[in-house]
Design a protein around this motif. Sequence first.
Motif, PDB file in Angstrom:
ATOM      1  N   LYS A  24       0.799  -1.219   0.000  1.00 15.52           N
ATOM      2  CA  LYS A  24       0.000   0.000   0.000  1.00 15.52           C
ATOM      3  C   LYS A  24       0.837   1.278   0.000  1.00 15.52           C
ATOM      4  CE  LYS A  24      -3.765  -2.303   2.494  1.00 15.52           C
ATOM      5  NZ  LYS A  24      -4.722  -2.298   1.379  1.00 15.52           N
ATOM      6  N   ALA A  25       2.094   1.181   0.409  1.00 11.99           N
ATOM      7  CA  ALA A  25       2.928   2.375   0.562  1.00 11.99           C
ATOM      8  C   ALA A  25       3.395   2.915  -0.787  1.00 11.99           C
ATOM      9  CB  ALA A  25       4.139   2.059   1.432  1.00 11.99           C
ATOM     10  N   LEU A  26       3.706   4.196  -0.805  1.00  6.95           N
ATOM     11  CA  LEU A  26       4.359   4.784  -1.970  1.00  6.95           C
ATOM     12  C   LEU A  26       5.732   4.141  -2.143  1.00  6.95           C
ATOM     13  CD1 LEU A  26       3.650   8.594  -1.352  1.00  6.95           C
ATOM     14  CD2 LEU A  26       2.307   6.997  -2.739  1.00  6.95           C
ATOM     15  N   SER A  27       6.238   4.172  -3.362  1.00  5.42           N
ATOM     16  CA  SER A  27       7.594   3.667  -3.600  1.00  5.42           C
ATOM     17  C   SER A  27       8.605   4.549  -2.876  1.00  5.42           C
ATOM     18  CB  SER A  27       7.894   3.660  -5.100  1.00  5.42           C
ATOM     19  OG  SER A  27       7.992   4.994  -5.579  1.00  5.42           O
ATOM     20  N   LYS A  28       9.829   4.089  -2.819  1.00  2.00           N
ATOM     21  CA  LYS A  28      10.894   4.866  -2.173  1.00  2.00           C
ATOM     22  C   LYS A  28      11.057   6.222  -2.855  1.00  2.00           C
ATOM     23  CE  LYS A  28      15.712   4.397  -0.659  1.00  2.00           C
ATOM     24  NZ  LYS A  28      16.881   3.478  -0.606  1.00  2.00           N
ATOM     25  N   GLU A  29      11.025   6.223  -4.193  1.00  2.00           N
ATOM     26  CA  GLU A  29      11.188   7.470  -4.935  1.00  2.00           C
ATOM     27  C   GLU A  29       9.996   8.399  -4.711  1.00  2.00           C
ATOM     28  OE1 GLU A  29      11.538   4.410  -6.125  1.00  2.00           O
ATOM     29  OE2 GLU A  29      13.732   4.368  -6.286  1.00  2.00           O
ATOM     30  N   GLU A  30       8.779   7.843  -4.768  1.00  2.00           N
ATOM     31  CA  GLU A  30       7.583   8.651  -4.532  1.00  2.00           C
ATOM     32  C   GLU A  30       7.561   9.197  -3.110  1.00  2.00           C
ATOM     33  OE1 GLU A  30       4.385   6.395  -7.507  1.00  2.00           O
ATOM     34  OE2 GLU A  30       4.767   5.622  -5.487  1.00  2.00           O
ATOM     35  N   SER A  31       8.013   8.371  -2.162  1.00  2.00           N
ATOM     36  CA  SER A  31       8.042   8.801  -0.760  1.00  2.00           C
ATOM     37  C   SER A  31       9.020   9.949  -0.565  1.00  2.00           C
ATOM     38  CB  SER A  31       8.414   7.625   0.140  1.00  2.00           C
ATOM     39  OG  SER A  31       7.429   6.607   0.093  1.00  2.00           O
ATOM     40  N   THR A  32      10.169   9.881  -1.240  1.00  3.44           N
ATOM     41  CA  THR A  32      11.145  10.959  -1.129  1.00  3.44           C
ATOM     42  C   THR A  32      10.550  12.278  -1.636  1.00  3.44           C
ATOM     43  OG1 THR A  32      12.973   9.402  -1.419  1.00  3.44           O
ATOM     44  CG2 THR A  32      13.446  11.724  -1.827  1.00  3.44           C
ATOM     45  N   LYS A  33       9.842  12.211  -2.749  1.00  6.89           N
ATOM     46  CA  LYS A  33       9.196  13.417  -3.278  1.00  6.89           C
ATOM     47  C   LYS A  33       8.144  13.947  -2.309  1.00  6.89           C
ATOM     48  CE  LYS A  33       9.818  12.185  -8.162  1.00  6.89           C
ATOM     49  NZ  LYS A  33       9.138  11.818  -9.439  1.00  6.89           N
ATOM     50  N   ALA A  34       7.368  13.041  -1.711  1.00  2.62           N
ATOM     51  CA  ALA A  34       6.340  13.464  -0.755  1.00  2.62           C
ATOM     52  C   ALA A  34       6.966  14.110   0.475  1.00  2.62           C
ATOM     53  CB  ALA A  34       5.488  12.253  -0.349  1.00  2.62           C
ATOM     54  N   LEU A  35       8.055  13.535   0.963  1.00  2.00           N
ATOM     55  CA  LEU A  35       8.743  14.096   2.131  1.00  2.00           C
ATOM     56  C   LEU A  35       9.244  15.511   1.844  1.00  2.00           C
ATOM     57  CD1 LEU A  35      10.743  10.897   3.135  1.00  2.00           C
ATOM     58  CD2 LEU A  35       9.015  12.001   4.556  1.00  2.00           C
ATOM     59  N   LEU A  36       9.845  15.698   0.680  1.00  2.00           N
ATOM     60  CA  LEU A  36      10.363  17.020   0.328  1.00  2.00           C
ATOM     61  C   LEU A  36       9.232  18.012   0.091  1.00  2.00           C
ATOM     62  CD1 LEU A  36      13.306  16.003  -2.037  1.00  2.00           C
ATOM     63  CD2 LEU A  36      13.464  16.917   0.287  1.00  2.00           C
ATOM     64  N   SER A  37       8.129  17.543  -0.484  1.00  2.00           N
ATOM     65  CA  SER A  37       6.986  18.412  -0.733  1.00  2.00           C
ATOM     66  C   SER A  37       6.390  18.932   0.572  1.00  2.00           C
ATOM     67  CB  SER A  37       5.926  17.661  -1.539  1.00  2.00           C
ATOM     68  OG  SER A  37       4.755  18.439  -1.696  1.00  2.00           O
ATOM     69  N   PHE A  38       6.200  18.027   1.532  1.00  2.00           N
ATOM     70  CA  PHE A  38       5.624  18.453   2.812  1.00  2.00           C
ATOM     71  C   PHE A  38       6.637  19.268   3.625  1.00  2.00           C
ATOM     72  CE2 PHE A  38       2.446  15.186   1.923  1.00  2.00           C
ATOM     73  CZ  PHE A  38       1.298  15.858   2.297  1.00  2.00           C
ATOM     74  N   ALA A  39       7.927  18.982   3.459  1.00  2.00           N
ATOM     75  CA  ALA A  39       8.941  19.805   4.121  1.00  2.00           C
ATOM     76  C   ALA A  39       8.857  21.239   3.610  1.00  2.00           C
ATOM     77  CB  ALA A  39      10.331  19.230   3.867  1.00  2.00           C
ATOM     78  N   ALA A  40       8.648  21.401   2.296  1.00  2.00           N
ATOM     79  CA  ALA A  40       8.520  22.741   1.716  1.00  2.00           C
ATOM     80  C   ALA A  40       7.291  23.459   2.255  1.00  2.00           C
ATOM     81  CB  ALA A  40       8.463  22.636   0.192  1.00  2.00           C
ATOM     82  N   LYS A  41       6.191  22.715   2.456  1.00  2.00           N
ATOM     83  CA  LYS A  41       4.978  23.325   3.001  1.00  2.00           C
ATOM     84  C   LYS A  41       5.211  23.802   4.435  1.00  2.00           C
ATOM     85  CE  LYS A  41       1.784  20.673   0.116  1.00  2.00           C
ATOM     86  NZ  LYS A  41       0.691  19.670   0.077  1.00  2.00           N
ATOM     87  N   HIS A  42       5.922  23.009   5.217  1.00  2.00           N
ATOM     88  CA  HIS A  42       6.220  23.423   6.587  1.00  2.00           C
ATOM     89  C   HIS A  42       7.165  24.629   6.590  1.00  2.00           C
ATOM     90  CE1 HIS A  42       4.115  20.326   8.821  1.00  2.00           C
ATOM     91  NE2 HIS A  42       4.623  19.397   8.028  1.00  2.00           N
ATOM     92  N   ALA A  43       8.086  24.670   5.638  1.00  2.00           N
ATOM     93  CA  ALA A  43       8.988  25.820   5.536  1.00  2.00           C
ATOM     94  C   ALA A  43       8.199  27.085   5.209  1.00  2.00           C
ATOM     95  CB  ALA A  43      10.052  25.564   4.475  1.00  2.00           C
ATOM     96  N   LEU A  44       7.198  26.964   4.327  1.00  2.69           N
ATOM     97  CA  LEU A  44       6.365  28.110   3.978  1.00  2.69           C
ATOM     98  C   LEU A  44       5.529  28.544   5.176  1.00  2.69           C
ATOM     99  CD1 LEU A  44       5.385  30.032   1.781  1.00  2.69           C
ATOM    100  CD2 LEU A  44       3.666  28.316   1.135  1.00  2.69           C
TER     101      LEU A  44
END
Length: 310
Positions: free
Chosen positions: A269-289
């Motif tokens: 059910k989980a995102l792939s490693k590559e997809e997860s990395t993108k999701a982590l960076l995306s949400f990190a950017a949202k928290h930075a904003l």
Amino acid sequence: MNETKYENEPNCESGALQPFTTVLGAVLRTTRIKNGSGLREVGRAIGKHPAIVSNWERGSRTPPSEDVAGVLGALNVVGEDKTRIRNLAAVTTPGVIVTGRQDVPHHLATLIDCEAQAAQVTVWEPLLVPELLWDEDYARETLLALGYAPERAARLAELQTDRRHLREQPLPITAYLGETALTRRAASDRAMCSQLRRLAQLNVSADEQITVRVVPFSKIALHPGLSSPWAIYSMEKRAIVYLGHVESGTFVDDQDCHYSRAADQLSDKALSKEESTKALLSFAAKHALNQLEDNDEPPVVSSVATRTPR
């Protein structure tokens, strides 16, 4: 002095190797290696064949408590470590409950000993970043939000982040975390941003044996992982499961492969490693904003937690 005691746990499969045997074996092996002693040397000191000592360490056989005492004497183990290991050797039932919070040295030492002998650890955490991967700021602020008193939160945060550096070899970890861990403000946006970026770095690092995968709750049905967080330690002879609690930790058998099957379902059910990395960076950017737009403060501790600090 806070002392870890090992208490009874309900029985698992009859006749199967038991979790406490595996935990005790891991602790004995880690202790011997730290001492720089060989199997032959220990066996000669206690009058046992090296193969017997090896079987104890691998969790294939349970050593009598008097032989454990002999091993500790041969390795010159004294003080808190001696008490911790002798208490563990006194367990006569399948599972192991390690009482005392993780900032009690005995508790964390037992976890680190098991991690030192594990071939792989698989972790599931539905709401937070798994503690094996905590950064210190995220750890401290999360523990404060969970109701820990400031001094205890700071001490446990330091211990948790030091835990990775106490291992002589990189520990292969597959960590599944729920989407909520990325979106919920368990800590300040600054700490969330730093923590999620760190997880993304671990996913792409050639030096780390860590895989972080995100399970998107919004797109899946119920699954066994939703019941609780857990960690599977894959040892040489068997897998044991660690369940962390506020006041204790429990090692149990993976009875009927419940946790192994749950891990398989999470993998599907989980995102792939590559997809997860993108999701982590995306949400990190949202928290930075959010950090730029808002007054970035850690979550407020509830009045109940404030009245009863842990």
